[in-house]
Design a protein around this motif. Sequence first.
Motif, PDB file in Angstrom:
ATOM      1  N   ALA A   1       0.695  -1.196  -0.105  1.00 53.53           N
ATOM      2  CA  ALA A   1      -0.086  -0.027  -0.038  1.00 53.53           C
ATOM      3  C   ALA A   1       1.001   1.135  -0.050  1.00 53.53           C
ATOM      4  N   GLY A   2       0.328   2.421  -0.362  1.00 52.04           N
ATOM      5  CA  GLY A   2       1.212   3.768  -0.499  1.00 52.04           C
ATOM      6  C   GLY A   2       0.455   4.797   0.070  1.00 52.04           C
ATOM      7  N   PHE A   3       1.012   5.781   0.464  1.00 51.41           N
ATOM      8  CA  PHE A   3       0.482   6.830   1.072  1.00 51.41           C
ATOM      9  C   PHE A   3       1.343   8.059   0.420  1.00 51.41           C
ATOM     10  N   ILE A   4       0.575   9.188  -0.181  1.00 54.28           N
ATOM     11  CA  ILE A   4       1.120  10.140  -0.685  1.00 54.28           C
ATOM     12  C   ILE A   4       0.471  11.664   0.004  1.00 54.28           C
ATOM     13  N   VAL A   5       1.483  12.659  -0.043  1.00 53.68           N
ATOM     14  CA  VAL A   5       1.154  13.913   0.300  1.00 53.68           C
ATOM     15  C   VAL A   5       1.738  14.940  -0.740  1.00 53.68           C
ATOM     16  N   GLY A   6       0.863  15.599  -1.148  1.00 57.19           N
ATOM     17  CA  GLY A   6       1.065  16.606  -2.121  1.00 57.19           C
ATOM     18  C   GLY A   6       0.445  18.100  -1.613  1.00 57.19           C
ATOM     19  N   ILE A   7       0.912  19.149  -2.613  1.00 52.06           N
ATOM     20  CA  ILE A   7       0.451  20.378  -2.372  1.00 52.06           C
ATOM     21  C   ILE A   7      -0.233  21.266  -3.275  1.00 52.06           C
ATOM     22  N   VAL A   8      -1.019  22.116  -2.952  1.00 52.49           N
ATOM     23  CA  VAL A   8      -1.757  22.885  -3.922  1.00 52.49           C
ATOM     24  C   VAL A   8      -2.059  24.286  -3.367  1.00 52.49           C
ATOM     25  N   GLU A   9      -1.704  25.388  -4.181  1.00 47.37           N
ATOM     26  CA  GLU A   9      -2.265  26.716  -3.520  1.00 47.37           C
ATOM     27  C   GLU A   9      -3.798  26.529  -3.476  1.00 47.37           C
ATOM     28  N   LYS A  10      -4.352  27.287  -2.339  1.00 48.42           N
ATOM     29  CA  LYS A  10      -5.794  27.083  -2.267  1.00 48.42           C
ATOM     30  C   LYS A  10      -6.668  27.558  -3.423  1.00 48.42           C
ATOM     31  N   ASP A  11      -6.380  28.888  -3.932  1.00 48.98           N
ATOM     32  CA  ASP A  11      -7.038  29.026  -5.065  1.00 48.98           C
ATOM     33  C   ASP A  11      -6.975  28.610  -6.328  1.00 48.98           C
ATOM     34  N   ARG A  12      -6.018  27.507  -6.396  1.00 47.95           N
ATOM     35  CA  ARG A  12      -5.602  26.655  -7.762  1.00 47.95           C
ATOM     36  C   ARG A  12      -6.281  25.588  -7.602  1.00 47.95           C
ATOM     37  N   ILE A  13      -6.930  25.151  -6.407  1.00 47.80           N
ATOM     38  CA  ILE A  13      -7.292  23.654  -6.558  1.00 47.80           C
ATOM     39  C   ILE A  13      -8.300  23.352  -7.634  1.00 47.80           C
ATOM     40  N   VAL A  14      -8.042  22.302  -8.343  1.00 42.89           N
ATOM     41  CA  VAL A  14      -9.121  21.844  -9.387  1.00 42.89           C
ATOM     42  C   VAL A  14     -10.159  20.950  -8.782  1.00 42.89           C
ATOM     43  N   ASN A  15     -11.530  21.653  -9.220  1.00 44.74           N
ATOM     44  CA  ASN A  15     -12.503  20.950  -8.469  1.00 44.74           C
ATOM     45  C   ASN A  15     -13.513  20.584  -9.424  1.00 44.74           C
ATOM     46  N   GLY A  16     -13.471  20.904 -10.687  1.00 45.40           N
ATOM     47  CA  GLY A  16     -14.562  20.856 -11.674  1.00 45.40           C
ATOM     48  C   GLY A  16     -15.841  21.687 -11.663  1.00 45.40           C
ATOM     49  N   LEU A  17     -15.796  22.533 -10.760  1.00 42.62           N
ATOM     50  CA  LEU A  17     -17.103  23.466 -10.419  1.00 42.62           C
ATOM     51  C   LEU A  17     -17.288  24.269 -11.624  1.00 42.62           C
TER      52      LEU A  17
END
Lengths: 313, 313
Positions: free
Chosen positions: B131-147
Amino acid sequence: MKLARATFTPGVLGGPGFFGGMFELPGGYLKPVLVSSCDGVGTKLKIASVMGKHDTVGMDIVNHSVDDILTCGAAPLFFLDYIAMGKLDSALVADIVKGLSTACQEVGCALIGGETAEMPGLYHGKDYDLAGFIVGIVEKDRIVNGLTIKPGDAVLGLPSSGLHTNGYSLARRVLGETPEALSKVYPGFDRSIGEVLLAPHVSYFKTLQPVMSDVKGLAHITGGGFTDNIPRSLPEGVSVRINTGTWDVPPVFELIQSLGQVAPEEMFRVFNMGIGMTVFVDPSHVSTMLAAMPQARVIGEVTAEAGRKVEIV
Amino acid sequence: MKLARATFTPGVLGGPGFFGGMFELPGGYLKPVLVSSCDGVGTKLKIASVMGKHDTVGMDIVNHSVDDILTCGAAPLFFLDYIAMGKLDSALVADIVKGLSTACQEVGCALIGGETAEMPGLYHGKDYDLAGFIVGIVEKDRIVNGLTIKPGDAVLGLPSSGLHTNGYSLARRVLGETPEALSKVYPGFDRSIGEVLLAPHVSYFKTLQPVMSDVKGLAHITGGGFTDNIPRSLPEGVSVRINTGTWDVPPVFELIQSLGQVAPEEMFRVFNMGIGMTVFVDPSHVSTMLAAMPQARVIGEVTAEAGRKVEIV
């Protein structure tokens, strides 16, 4: 087959289409350092299966993980679990997740996600595996790293609740693992040995967080006992003398030692012997530390001997 | 028994006494959001065991994890693995870790830690779990969310290398999983079906990162195929029409469909059918996207039908 974890706590952003989540970093850190750890519960799971009790192993994996990153001075942010079994047993998963939730809430850690994998042919019967991943945070100049530990420093010990999550292979060999063996109530115990063995791993976060600024180093006594865990916390040029008799060794360890005719040095290499966390402090801070943590005991001292040895006297 | 992971990459602070690590958060983020995911490789491991080839599953779990958090627009920071087996096989673990390292280095992700758990009695013979576990980072106003996805938007598809990490239960049932069955070279293939099934999960990070500012939404086509993964990326009030025939379905899917007499809709519900990632973009950005990603195809469009349906025509 995969199931998303249903438990999300406040502070977690949205719920993406995968089995994890988004977590906004708390403000107020100048140089935030993320501290992460991955661990499993090991063969304590076998005891849980025989006893048919699965919430405590959920608590075990969270508390073990919290204590691991606490040794760097980190506060937990979020946790993810991995549960794998041959055929999905919803009631069993719900029990595990109940334990995960309880332990996460206790320390303000978001249970942000997890995966339940159904893998027929790999896991047999009621077998399952449980692993956990934690991420915490610490300000860079507050990282606890043991570098200032010097001869004369005191070693404090915080009590464990029992075996925590290590030494179960030896314990199972000595005590047995059939339902009959685990339901036995040994003289001097008020509950079955199975219940004693399932006592959840203690979380030391709430105890240590308030006094962390006076802590020079921490050793989480897990697999490898005193012998392997303490040296990793020490700088070059010192060793540690542990004075047995300064704390009460819980009866479960005496039982295993006696029934299995295990040598004392082996006991300290396999088990925590009643001390789940050792704390290195300057002698001038001992009295305030003991006042803040009445359950702690001075169990030893740092010596000038080179080699990062652990002498148990 | 537990083994620390030996591979650390630059940027990781120190090596603590537990099976994780410290990672200093990169600067330059105003409101950093951590994106994490946990996943397993599933029964693709069974194919790896029979083939005696274990580096590709290491790549699989990293790339799968990278692609999961990429759907939020996140860049990977660090990864931890959990490997469990009955009896430690150092060569096998080294193979897996080689795959983990290769895939992590490819995307600049630190392989910060991991645990190898030896659990006799739970894992049998050469069985293991990963199993694997990953942590990444994104600037809050650049989150891709499909909205912002709306009717008329284009659906681009990026090619997969094969099954990636999903659908192996069905594939094993149809193709078999004995050494003889997996060594078979079917007409039209240039290698054994076992090798075809082990093709590593594609990592889409390097492809998508440069064009991420023009991406409205992403769906990583994993377990549940088109049918389950695409709706999770859509806002209310729209649906998606996928035009089959706009890309070449790899022969392995046609083989499984034909040998197993699997209905077409079932194929799209179980497998990625040659498309590992779908990308939602404004029609005005299609030509620049295709220029930047020559391997991409326009495979469908967003429709005004409510219900977040996936129509495959």
